[in-house]
Design a protein around this motif. Structure first.
Motif, PDB file in Angstrom:
ATOM      1  N   SER A  60       0.837  -1.196   0.000  1.00 36.01           N
ATOM      2  CA  SER A  60       0.000   0.000   0.000  1.00 36.01           C
ATOM      3  C   SER A  60       0.874   1.249   0.000  1.00 36.01           C
ATOM      4  N   THR A  61       0.233   2.400  -0.120  1.00 34.65           N
ATOM      5  CA  THR A  61       0.973   3.664  -0.064  1.00 34.65           C
ATOM      6  C   THR A  61       1.675   3.824   1.283  1.00 34.65           C
ATOM      7  N   ALA A  62       0.996   3.380   2.339  1.00 33.96           N
ATOM      8  CA  ALA A  62       1.603   3.453   3.676  1.00 33.96           C
ATOM      9  C   ALA A  62       2.840   2.562   3.771  1.00 33.96           C
ATOM     10  N   ASP A  63       2.776   1.414   3.102  1.00 32.59           N
ATOM     11  CA  ASP A  63       3.937   0.512   3.112  1.00 32.59           C
ATOM     12  C   ASP A  63       5.134   1.155   2.417  1.00 32.59           C
ATOM     13  N   TRP A  64       4.874   1.787   1.274  1.00 35.66           N
ATOM     14  CA  TRP A  64       5.962   2.439   0.547  1.00 35.66           C
ATOM     15  C   TRP A  64       6.523   3.616   1.347  1.00 35.66           C
ATOM     16  N   ASP A  65       5.641   4.337   2.041  1.00 38.16           N
ATOM     17  CA  ASP A  65       6.112   5.437   2.891  1.00 38.16           C
ATOM     18  C   ASP A  65       7.006   4.912   4.012  1.00 38.16           C
ATOM     19  N   ALA A  66       6.635   3.758   4.558  1.00 43.56           N
ATOM     20  CA  ALA A  66       7.443   3.157   5.621  1.00 43.56           C
ATOM     21  C   ALA A  66       8.811   2.733   5.088  1.00 43.56           C
ATOM     22  N   ILE A  67       8.835   2.174   3.882  1.00 45.69           N
ATOM     23  CA  ILE A  67      10.106   1.773   3.274  1.00 45.69           C
ATOM     24  C   ILE A  67      10.988   2.995   3.032  1.00 45.69           C
ATOM     25  N   ALA A  68      10.359   4.096   2.608  1.00 44.73           N
ATOM     26  CA  ALA A  68      11.120   5.333   2.377  1.00 44.73           C
ATOM     27  C   ALA A  68      11.729   5.847   3.683  1.00 44.73           C
ATOM     28  N   LEU A  69      10.978   5.750   4.775  1.00 41.39           N
ATOM     29  CA  LEU A  69      11.498   6.182   6.073  1.00 41.39           C
ATOM     30  C   LEU A  69      12.692   5.328   6.501  1.00 41.39           C
ATOM     31  N   VAL A  70      12.532   4.015   6.371  1.00 47.14           N
ATOM     32  CA  VAL A  70      13.607   3.105   6.773  1.00 47.14           C
ATOM     33  C   VAL A  70      14.859   3.343   5.933  1.00 47.14           C
ATOM     34  N   THR A  71      14.666   3.561   4.640  1.00 47.05           N
ATOM     35  CA  THR A  71      15.806   3.822   3.757  1.00 47.05           C
ATOM     36  C   THR A  71      16.552   5.081   4.183  1.00 47.05           C
ATOM     37  N   LYS A  72      15.804   6.085   4.585  1.00 47.73           N
ATOM     38  CA  LYS A  72      16.416   7.330   5.057  1.00 47.73           C
ATOM     39  C   LYS A  72      17.231   7.080   6.323  1.00 47.73           C
ATOM     40  N   TRP A  73      16.686   6.275   7.228  1.00 50.05           N
ATOM     41  CA  TRP A  73      17.405   5.990   8.476  1.00 50.05           C
ATOM     42  C   TRP A  73      18.690   5.218   8.215  1.00 50.05           C
ATOM     43  N   LEU A  74      18.622   4.292   7.272  1.00 52.23           N
ATOM     44  CA  LEU A  74      19.768   3.414   7.033  1.00 52.23           C
ATOM     45  C   LEU A  74      20.962   4.144   6.410  1.00 52.23           C
ATOM     46  N   LEU A  94      25.531   7.780  15.445  1.00 48.20           N
ATOM     47  CA  LEU A  94      24.438   6.870  15.119  1.00 48.20           C
ATOM     48  C   LEU A  94      23.314   6.969  16.144  1.00 48.20           C
ATOM     49  N   GLN A  95      23.681   7.023  17.408  1.00 47.80           N
ATOM     50  CA  GLN A  95      22.659   7.121  18.447  1.00 47.80           C
ATOM     51  C   GLN A  95      21.869   8.422  18.339  1.00 47.80           C
ATOM     52  N   GLU A  96      22.560   9.509  18.052  1.00 45.31           N
ATOM     53  CA  GLU A  96      21.869  10.792  17.900  1.00 45.31           C
ATOM     54  C   GLU A  96      20.937  10.775  16.698  1.00 45.31           C
ATOM     55  N   ASP A  97      21.378  10.149  15.609  1.00 46.45           N
ATOM     56  CA  ASP A  97      20.518  10.056  14.426  1.00 46.45           C
ATOM     57  C   ASP A  97      19.256   9.255  14.727  1.00 46.45           C
ATOM     58  N   ILE A  98      19.405   8.175  15.482  1.00 46.39           N
ATOM     59  CA  ILE A  98      18.234   7.362  15.825  1.00 46.39           C
ATOM     60  C   ILE A  98      17.292   8.137  16.742  1.00 46.39           C
ATOM     61  N   ARG A  99      17.853   8.864  17.710  1.00 48.63           N
ATOM     62  CA  ARG A  99      17.002   9.673  18.593  1.00 48.63           C
ATOM     63  C   ARG A  99      16.245  10.728  17.799  1.00 48.63           C
ATOM     64  N   ASN A 100      16.924  11.368  16.851  1.00 52.16           N
ATOM     65  CA  ASN A 100      16.257  12.373  16.020  1.00 52.16           C
ATOM     66  C   ASN A 100      15.169  11.740  15.157  1.00 52.16           C
ATOM     67  N   SER A 101      15.441  10.541  14.655  1.00 49.69           N
ATOM     68  CA  SER A 101      14.442   9.848  13.838  1.00 49.69           C
ATOM     69  C   SER A 101      13.212   9.502  14.667  1.00 49.69           C
ATOM     70  N   LEU A 102      13.433   9.097  15.910  1.00 51.98           N
ATOM     71  CA  LEU A 102      12.301   8.803  16.797  1.00 51.98           C
ATOM     72  C   LEU A 102      11.475  10.057  17.067  1.00 51.98           C
ATOM     73  N   ALA A 103      12.165  11.181  17.267  1.00 48.12           N
ATOM     74  CA  ALA A 103      11.462  12.434  17.554  1.00 48.12           C
ATOM     75  C   ALA A 103      10.680  12.931  16.341  1.00 48.12           C
ATOM     76  N   GLU A 104      11.208  12.659  15.138  1.00 45.37           N
ATOM     77  CA  GLU A 104      10.565  13.144  13.912  1.00 45.37           C
ATOM     78  C   GLU A 104       9.596  12.133  13.307  1.00 45.37           C
ATOM     79  N   LEU A 105       9.404  11.013  13.981  1.00 43.26           N
ATOM     80  CA  LEU A 105       8.537   9.964  13.444  1.00 43.26           C
ATOM     81  C   LEU A 105       7.099  10.474  13.327  1.00 43.26           C
ATOM     82  N   PRO A 106       6.471  10.340  12.158  1.00 45.10           N
ATOM     83  CA  PRO A 106       5.088  10.814  11.985  1.00 45.10           C
ATOM     84  C   PRO A 106       4.130  10.120  12.950  1.00 45.10           C
ATOM     85  N   ASP A 107       3.069  10.811  13.306  1.00 43.25           N
ATOM     86  CA  ASP A 107       2.096  10.244  14.250  1.00 43.25           C
ATOM     87  C   ASP A 107       1.459   8.969  13.709  1.00 43.25           C
TER      88      ASP A 107
END
Length: 278
Positions: free
Chosen positions: A60-74, A102-115
Protein backbone atom coordinates in the motif's frame (compact mmCIF):
# COMPACT_ATOMS: atom_id res chain seq x y z
CA UNK A 1 52.60 1.96 33.84
CA UNK A 2 53.54 -0.94 31.58
CA UNK A 3 53.78 -0.49 27.86
CA UNK A 4 50.60 -1.55 26.00
CA UNK A 5 50.86 -4.89 24.22
CA UNK A 6 49.74 -3.87 20.73
CA UNK A 7 49.28 -7.37 19.30
CA UNK A 8 47.26 -8.60 22.26
CA UNK A 9 44.90 -5.66 22.12
CA UNK A 10 44.53 -5.89 18.36
CA UNK A 11 43.03 -9.33 18.96
CA UNK A 12 40.83 -7.94 21.72
CA UNK A 13 39.48 -5.09 19.60
CA UNK A 14 38.85 -7.32 16.61
CA UNK A 15 36.78 -9.75 18.67
CA UNK A 16 34.72 -6.89 20.12
CA UNK A 17 34.13 -4.94 16.94
CA UNK A 18 33.67 -7.62 14.31
CA UNK A 19 30.06 -8.16 15.42
CA UNK A 20 29.35 -4.45 15.22
CA UNK A 21 30.87 -4.19 11.76
CA UNK A 22 28.84 -7.16 10.53
CA UNK A 23 25.75 -5.44 11.91
CA UNK A 24 26.55 -2.32 9.91
CA UNK A 25 27.22 -4.42 6.81
CA UNK A 26 23.73 -5.91 7.05
CA UNK A 27 22.25 -2.42 7.28
CA UNK A 28 24.23 -1.37 4.20
CA UNK A 29 22.87 -4.33 2.24
CA UNK A 30 19.32 -3.41 3.32
CA UNK A 31 19.67 0.17 2.15
CA UNK A 32 20.78 -1.01 -1.30
CA UNK A 33 17.77 -3.31 -1.61
CA UNK A 34 15.23 -0.79 -0.30
CA UNK A 35 16.73 1.99 -2.40
CA UNK A 36 16.33 -0.04 -5.60
CA UNK A 37 12.79 -0.97 -4.57
CA UNK A 38 11.85 2.71 -4.21
CA UNK A 39 13.36 3.49 -7.61
CA UNK A 40 11.12 0.89 -9.23
CA UNK A 41 8.06 1.10 -6.97
CA UNK A 42 5.69 1.76 -9.89
CA UNK A 43 7.08 -1.16 -11.86
CA UNK A 44 6.77 -3.42 -8.81
CA UNK A 45 3.16 -2.34 -8.18
CA UNK A 46 2.20 -2.96 -11.81
CA UNK A 47 3.86 -6.37 -11.83
CA UNK A 48 2.13 -7.44 -8.61
CA UNK A 49 -1.23 -6.15 -9.86
CA UNK A 50 -0.99 -8.33 -12.99
CA UNK A 51 -0.21 -11.52 -11.05
CA UNK A 52 -2.97 -12.98 -8.92
CA UNK A 53 -0.56 -15.14 -6.96
CA UNK A 54 1.20 -12.00 -5.73
CA UNK A 55 -1.88 -9.95 -4.83
CA UNK A 56 -1.52 -10.83 -1.15
CA UNK A 57 1.94 -9.23 -1.21
CA UNK A 58 0.79 -5.96 -2.76
CA UNK A 59 2.20 -2.91 -0.97
CA UNK A 60 0.00 0.00 0.00
CA UNK A 61 0.97 3.66 -0.06
CA UNK A 62 1.60 3.45 3.68
CA UNK A 63 3.94 0.51 3.11
CA UNK A 64 5.96 2.44 0.55
CA UNK A 65 6.11 5.44 2.89
CA UNK A 66 7.44 3.16 5.62
CA UNK A 67 10.11 1.77 3.27
CA UNK A 68 11.12 5.33 2.38
CA UNK A 69 11.50 6.18 6.07
CA UNK A 70 13.61 3.11 6.77
CA UNK A 71 15.81 3.82 3.76
CA UNK A 72 16.42 7.33 5.06
CA UNK A 73 17.41 5.99 8.48
CA UNK A 74 19.77 3.41 7.03
CA UNK A 75 21.85 6.09 5.30
CA UNK A 76 23.41 6.89 8.67
CA UNK A 77 24.45 3.27 9.05
CA UNK A 78 25.92 3.22 5.56
CA UNK A 79 27.95 6.30 6.41
CA UNK A 80 29.18 4.62 9.59
CA UNK A 81 30.12 1.51 7.61
CA UNK A 82 32.21 3.61 5.24
CA UNK A 83 34.00 5.28 8.14
CA UNK A 84 34.62 1.97 9.92
CA UNK A 85 36.02 0.47 6.72
CA UNK A 86 38.83 2.96 6.27
CA UNK A 87 42.34 1.53 6.53
CA UNK A 88 44.46 4.37 5.13
CA UNK A 89 44.71 6.13 8.47
CA UNK A 90 44.13 5.42 12.15
CA UNK A 91 40.48 5.71 13.11
CA UNK A 92 40.37 4.12 16.57
CA UNK A 93 39.83 7.55 18.13
CA UNK A 94 36.81 8.07 15.85
CA UNK A 95 34.96 5.01 17.16
CA UNK A 96 33.26 6.91 19.98
CA UNK A 97 32.15 9.63 17.59
CA UNK A 98 30.69 7.10 15.14
CA UNK A 99 28.66 5.42 17.87
CA UNK A 100 27.43 8.72 19.29
CA UNK A 101 26.52 9.96 15.83
CA UNK A 102 24.44 6.87 15.12
CA UNK A 103 22.66 7.12 18.45
CA UNK A 104 21.87 10.79 17.90
CA UNK A 105 20.52 10.06 14.43
CA UNK A 106 18.23 7.36 15.83
CA UNK A 107 17.00 9.67 18.59
CA UNK A 108 16.26 12.37 16.02
CA UNK A 109 14.44 9.85 13.84
CA UNK A 110 12.30 8.80 16.80
CA UNK A 111 11.46 12.43 17.55
CA UNK A 112 10.57 13.14 13.91
CA UNK A 113 8.54 9.96 13.44
CA UNK A 114 5.09 10.81 11.98
CA UNK A 115 2.10 10.24 14.25
CA UNK A 116 0.61 7.75 11.82
CA UNK A 117 3.78 5.70 11.45
CA UNK A 118 3.43 1.95 12.11
CA UNK A 119 4.16 0.85 15.66
CA UNK A 120 6.68 -1.68 14.32
CA UNK A 121 8.84 1.14 12.96
CA UNK A 122 9.00 2.86 16.33
CA UNK A 123 9.73 -0.43 18.06
CA UNK A 124 12.48 -1.23 15.58
CA UNK A 125 14.13 2.15 16.10
CA UNK A 126 14.05 1.69 19.86
CA UNK A 127 15.60 -1.77 19.51
CA UNK A 128 18.30 -0.37 17.21
CA UNK A 129 19.12 2.33 19.75
CA UNK A 130 19.24 -0.27 22.53
CA UNK A 131 21.56 -2.51 20.49
CA UNK A 132 23.91 0.39 19.77
CA UNK A 133 23.90 1.25 23.47
CA UNK A 134 24.95 -2.31 24.27
CA UNK A 135 27.90 -2.02 21.90
CA UNK A 136 28.69 1.50 23.08
CA UNK A 137 29.06 0.39 26.69
CA UNK A 138 31.64 -2.17 25.59
CA UNK A 139 33.92 0.71 24.64
CA UNK A 140 34.20 1.56 28.33
CA UNK A 141 35.66 -1.85 29.10
CA UNK A 142 39.02 -0.78 27.68
CA UNK A 143 40.89 2.48 28.16
CA UNK A 144 42.47 2.24 24.74
CA UNK A 145 39.54 3.94 23.05
CA UNK A 146 39.83 6.89 25.42
CA UNK A 147 43.62 6.94 25.20
CA UNK A 148 43.37 7.15 21.42
CA UNK A 149 41.12 10.20 21.80
CA UNK A 150 43.36 11.81 24.42
CA UNK A 151 46.43 11.39 22.21
CA UNK A 152 44.77 12.35 18.94
CA UNK A 153 46.15 15.76 17.86
CA UNK A 154 42.87 16.42 16.05
CA UNK A 155 40.83 16.19 19.26
CA UNK A 156 41.11 18.67 22.11
CA UNK A 157 40.88 17.66 25.75
CA UNK A 158 38.31 20.37 26.40
CA UNK A 159 36.27 19.01 23.52
CA UNK A 160 36.27 15.56 25.12
CA UNK A 161 35.07 17.06 28.41
CA UNK A 162 32.31 18.90 26.57
CA UNK A 163 31.22 15.68 24.84
CA UNK A 164 30.89 13.98 28.22
CA UNK A 165 28.37 16.61 29.27
CA UNK A 166 26.68 15.64 32.53
CA UNK A 167 27.45 11.94 32.10
CA UNK A 168 29.33 11.09 35.30
CA UNK A 169 30.30 7.66 34.00
CA UNK A 170 31.98 9.05 30.88
CA UNK A 171 33.82 11.68 32.91
CA UNK A 172 35.09 9.07 35.35
CA UNK A 173 36.42 6.93 32.49
CA UNK A 174 38.11 9.98 30.99
CA UNK A 175 39.75 10.89 34.29
CA UNK A 176 40.85 7.29 34.85
CA UNK A 177 42.49 7.19 31.43
CA UNK A 178 44.21 10.49 32.16
CA UNK A 179 45.50 9.23 35.52
CA UNK A 180 47.01 6.15 33.89
CA UNK A 181 49.14 8.46 31.77
CA UNK A 182 50.52 10.42 34.73
CA UNK A 183 53.96 8.90 34.17
CA UNK A 184 54.24 11.40 31.32
CA UNK A 185 52.00 14.14 32.70
CA UNK A 186 54.44 16.90 31.75
CA UNK A 187 54.48 15.77 28.12
CA UNK A 188 50.71 15.36 28.20
CA UNK A 189 50.09 18.89 29.45
CA UNK A 190 52.52 20.28 26.88
CA UNK A 191 50.76 18.28 24.16
CA UNK A 192 47.35 19.68 25.14
CA UNK A 193 48.68 23.22 24.83
CA UNK A 194 49.33 22.72 21.11
CA UNK A 195 46.73 23.94 18.60
CA UNK A 196 44.20 21.38 17.41
CA UNK A 197 45.07 19.83 14.05
CA UNK A 198 42.73 19.62 11.08
CA UNK A 199 40.72 16.40 11.21
CA UNK A 200 40.76 15.76 7.47
CA UNK A 201 44.43 16.45 6.73
CA UNK A 202 46.20 15.16 9.84
CA UNK A 203 47.33 11.55 10.24
CA UNK A 204 47.89 10.89 13.99
CA UNK A 205 50.52 8.21 13.31
CA UNK A 206 52.61 10.49 11.12
CA UNK A 207 52.06 13.42 13.50
CA UNK A 208 53.52 11.54 16.47
CA UNK A 209 56.33 10.06 14.37
CA UNK A 210 57.46 13.58 13.57
CA UNK A 211 57.46 14.62 17.24
CA UNK A 212 59.34 11.77 18.86
CA UNK A 213 62.06 14.12 20.08
CA UNK A 214 59.55 16.51 21.65
CA UNK A 215 57.41 13.78 23.26
CA UNK A 216 59.68 10.72 23.69
CA UNK A 217 57.38 8.96 26.16
CA UNK A 218 53.96 9.74 24.74
CA UNK A 219 55.08 9.07 21.17
CA UNK A 220 55.82 5.44 22.07
CA UNK A 221 52.38 4.99 23.60
CA UNK A 222 50.75 6.73 20.65
CA UNK A 223 52.57 4.47 18.20
CA UNK A 224 51.21 1.35 19.88
CA UNK A 225 47.70 2.70 20.44
CA UNK A 226 47.16 4.08 16.94
CA UNK A 227 48.42 0.85 15.40
CA UNK A 228 45.32 -0.91 16.75
CA UNK A 229 42.67 -1.10 14.00
CA UNK A 230 39.26 0.35 14.76
CA UNK A 231 37.50 -2.53 13.02
CA UNK A 232 38.13 -5.97 11.60
CA UNK A 233 38.08 -4.76 7.99
CA UNK A 234 41.85 -4.76 7.47
CA UNK A 235 42.23 -8.21 9.00
CA UNK A 236 39.38 -9.61 6.90
CA UNK A 237 41.05 -8.27 3.77
CA UNK A 238 44.30 -9.98 4.74
CA UNK A 239 42.50 -13.29 5.17
CA UNK A 240 40.79 -12.82 1.81
CA UNK A 241 44.15 -12.12 0.21
CA UNK A 242 45.60 -15.16 1.92
CA UNK A 243 42.92 -17.33 0.34
CA UNK A 244 44.01 -16.11 -3.08
CA UNK A 245 47.67 -16.73 -2.28
CA UNK A 246 47.23 -20.20 -0.79
CA UNK A 247 45.25 -21.85 -3.55
CA UNK A 248 44.64 -25.58 -3.99
CA UNK A 249 47.71 -25.83 -6.21
CA UNK A 250 49.86 -24.00 -3.64
CA UNK A 251 48.69 -25.68 -0.45
CA UNK A 252 52.21 -26.82 0.47
CA UNK A 253 53.74 -23.37 0.80
CA UNK A 254 55.90 -22.83 3.86
CA UNK A 255 54.79 -20.19 6.42
CA UNK A 256 57.77 -17.95 5.68
CA UNK A 257 57.03 -18.11 1.94
CA UNK A 258 53.39 -17.17 2.57
CA UNK A 259 54.48 -14.27 4.76
CA UNK A 260 56.88 -13.00 2.09
CA UNK A 261 54.26 -13.27 -0.65
CA UNK A 262 51.68 -11.41 1.44
CA UNK A 263 54.14 -8.62 2.25
CA UNK A 264 55.19 -8.26 -1.39
CA UNK A 265 51.56 -8.17 -2.50
CA UNK A 266 50.74 -5.49 0.06
CA UNK A 267 53.77 -3.42 -0.94
CA UNK A 268 52.78 -3.62 -4.60
CA UNK A 269 49.26 -2.53 -3.70
CA UNK A 270 50.55 0.45 -1.71
CA UNK A 271 52.91 1.43 -4.52
CA UNK A 272 50.11 1.26 -7.06
CA UNK A 273 47.88 3.43 -4.88
CA UNK A 274 50.68 5.97 -4.43
CA UNK A 275 51.21 6.16 -8.21
CA UNK A 276 47.50 6.69 -8.83
CA UNK A 277 47.40 9.57 -6.33
CA UNK A 278 50.20 11.43 -8.12
Amino acid sequence: MSKPDGLQHIKCFISKQIHFYLLLARFTHCICVSGHALDYCDVIDNFVAKNRELRSLELSTADWDAIALVTKWLKSFRSATTQMSTTKCSMLSSTHAIFRGLQEDIRNSLAELPDGAPVKLKTSLMKAHRKLSDYYTKLDESLYYIWSSLLDPRISYQGLLADCGDDISLKSHLELAKERLTAHINELEEFWKLPQEDFENCDPVQWWAGRRAQFPGLSRYARDIFSIPGSAVAVERIFSGGRDTISLRRASLQPETIRTLMLVKQQLRLTQSAIQEI
